[in-house]
Write an enzyme that holds these catalytic residues in place. Sequence first.
Site, mmCIF file in Angstrom:
data_model
loop_
_atom_site.group_PDB
_atom_site.id
_atom_site.type_symbol
_atom_site.label_atom_id
_atom_site.label_comp_id
_atom_site.label_asym_id
_atom_site.label_seq_id
_atom_site.Cartn_x
_atom_site.Cartn_y
_atom_site.Cartn_z
ATOM 1 N N HIS A 442 0.841 -1.432 0.084
ATOM 2 C CA HIS A 442 -0.035 0.035 -0.082
ATOM 3 C C HIS A 442 0.972 1.156 -0.117
ATOM 4 O O HIS A 442 0.420 2.549 0.019
ATOM 5 C CB HIS A 442 -0.864 -0.128 1.217
ATOM 6 N N HIS A 599 -7.558 12.428 3.007
ATOM 7 C CA HIS A 599 -6.945 11.285 2.664
ATOM 8 C C HIS A 599 -5.339 11.373 3.390
ATOM 9 O O HIS A 599 -4.961 10.321 3.558
ATOM 10 C CB HIS A 599 -6.811 10.933 1.205
#
Length: 712
Positions: A442, A599
Amino acid sequence: MAEKEKKTDYTNPKYYSNRELSWILFNTRVLNEARDKTIPLFERLKFLSITASNLDEFFMIRVASLKDMVAVKYDKPDIAGMTPQEQLAELDRVTHELVNAQYSTYTRSLLPLLEKNGLHVIQTHEELTKEEGEYVDRYFKNNVYPVLTPMAVDSSRPFPLIRNKSLNIGALVRKKGEEKELEFATVQVPSVLSRIVEIPSHSDVRKVILLEEIIEKNIDQLFLSYDIVCAHPFRIMRNADLTIEEDEAADLLKEIEKQLKKRQWGKAIRLEVEAGIDKRLLKIIEKELHIKEEDLYRIAGPLDLTFLMKMYGMEGFDHLKKPGYTPQPVPEMEGDGSIFEKIRKEDILLFHPYQTFTPVVDFIKQAAKDPQVLAIKQTLYRVSGNSPIIAALAQAAENGKQVSVLVELKARFDEENNIVWAKMLEKAGCHVIYGLVGLKTHSKITLVVRQEEDGIARYVHLGTGNYNDATAKLYTDTGLLTCSEAIGEDATAVFNMLSGYSEPRSWNKLALAPLWLKDRFLSLIGRETEYARQGRKAKIIAKVNSLCDRDIIAALYEASTAGVKIHLIVRGVCCLRVGIPGVSENIKVRSIVGNFLEHSRIFYFENNGEPEFYMGSADWMPRNLERRVEILFPIEKEELKQKVMHILDLQLKDNVKANVLTKDNTYEKVDGRGKERLDSQEAFCQEAMERAAGREEAYHSRIFIPEIHIEE
């Protein structure tokens, strides 16, 4: 001798909130934006659409996972002490409440306002005038009928496979002229056609009708030998959580391709039907799909509100939308000279979407063409549909450069996309790695190796968001472009580890999960705790998307008890509870839900007056810290530290889009009465425009401040 004071057990379930219920609170905050009368009408439609899309994914993954646990009699409690069965029971209650609130917002608030503003949404085909009905019938015959596949069910034709998330119309039919028992028939509303159909209008009010209403009006054309007894729309949600046996998969790519096909046919876990559906029809659907009463949602309105995002895109209503924002240029990247010269001159902090994502794309593009560049290495998690980064990497390989790309095939709901990109990159000559067994990669990192006069130089981009030029206009993220020798060495080590499993003995600047990132966070929190106990300067500010790791929360509780002032900006799930006497009285939590999706992950540790700043790809969740490859990187240049502190400061002062977590575990809008209005996202847009216009003084006067004063 006095009895030793009993130590608080910070892992006690009463100190934690359930993750799934916390997520429902988050989606409720998004829904509150749709209910906010100060927001332009079409923006409210968009927020309501987002709540529907969010809820779909929540059911397909989170609710499905809980149902799987119950099915195998897994009854271990979560950190809040709730068993899977107890979680499902409570979710059944709150999700039905949430859906009712969604449709109340749509029918009672938004529809009347649309009407007032010149857009009439026809609720049922029965309200059409004769002329409108004729238009709709022609539209059906010319545009819809050729696409449809009606399916009847009888002894020779079994109940059809109903695709996940598809909208369907179920009907009970009877052979003309016969008194035989009723038969079930269904037709899928085709997703390839626009669900919103505009009907010509002679007035100032524009009229639209939904595709399923057009089909329902003409459903007798699909079953000519039958009388239609009733027809109602229905929609199902299926378990879409892929189960991949990575250890036993000889070829991960082929295994994921195989599993993707199963996603459409997973176990049905939710059924949405029109509120007035015929009981006989409902009984058949429930029986065939094995739906229990708690999984049934009777909807007073159109099923699947995600169509509102398409309505948002209708032309002619710009006055009912928030003015569009264009990401601004990055001043440090402007002017003559190559991108490498600019990075060599100074570390560059990027702040999207306020600043354009173009420098990141240009970084790859220039590297692909630069004859001095020897190698490009990058991790890709989610990329856009027509990604310029993918094209640049392919070109780099064709230009003879060493290109290594880790494409994470297990990026949920992007698996198919990523398989296509992986195959294309391989075809272009790139070395493609399909992630690591048992872990999702990720992290967001790019390494460019360049031959220069004084030897090999390494240029690195590190980010908090994906290499996706489309979402970079919608998500708030930060990134760093650097040619730091120490970070360059670490970046090389990251890629060597990903491609060959060779982990170096020591790291310079980067902290990696699942190796020791969690320990690093616990150590940093622990250091602040010790400083507070010693009466020294101690403070923690953390901005994350989710907070549900028990070890991190327990460490924060201990820090709070020691006197550390802790400010958390948590957009979504937060399992930490505030205001617990003797445990979390020094912790404040806020969530910002605005026009852009928050985010970025940013971390601040006071460190006795010598603040440390970090950014990264990981949230404070077990999956990020223990089951993913994640990277945390430091911000070390003083000027950049000031910029990062300014970002945190504005978000902590936001009194328009911020919601504060209360001690009764609900969220309240910040009370901005008597204070100057501050929407942090609007402020960042304004500052980016000031900088791009060359008005640096106005911007710098706000960020270069001796000390941040946050209301405690």
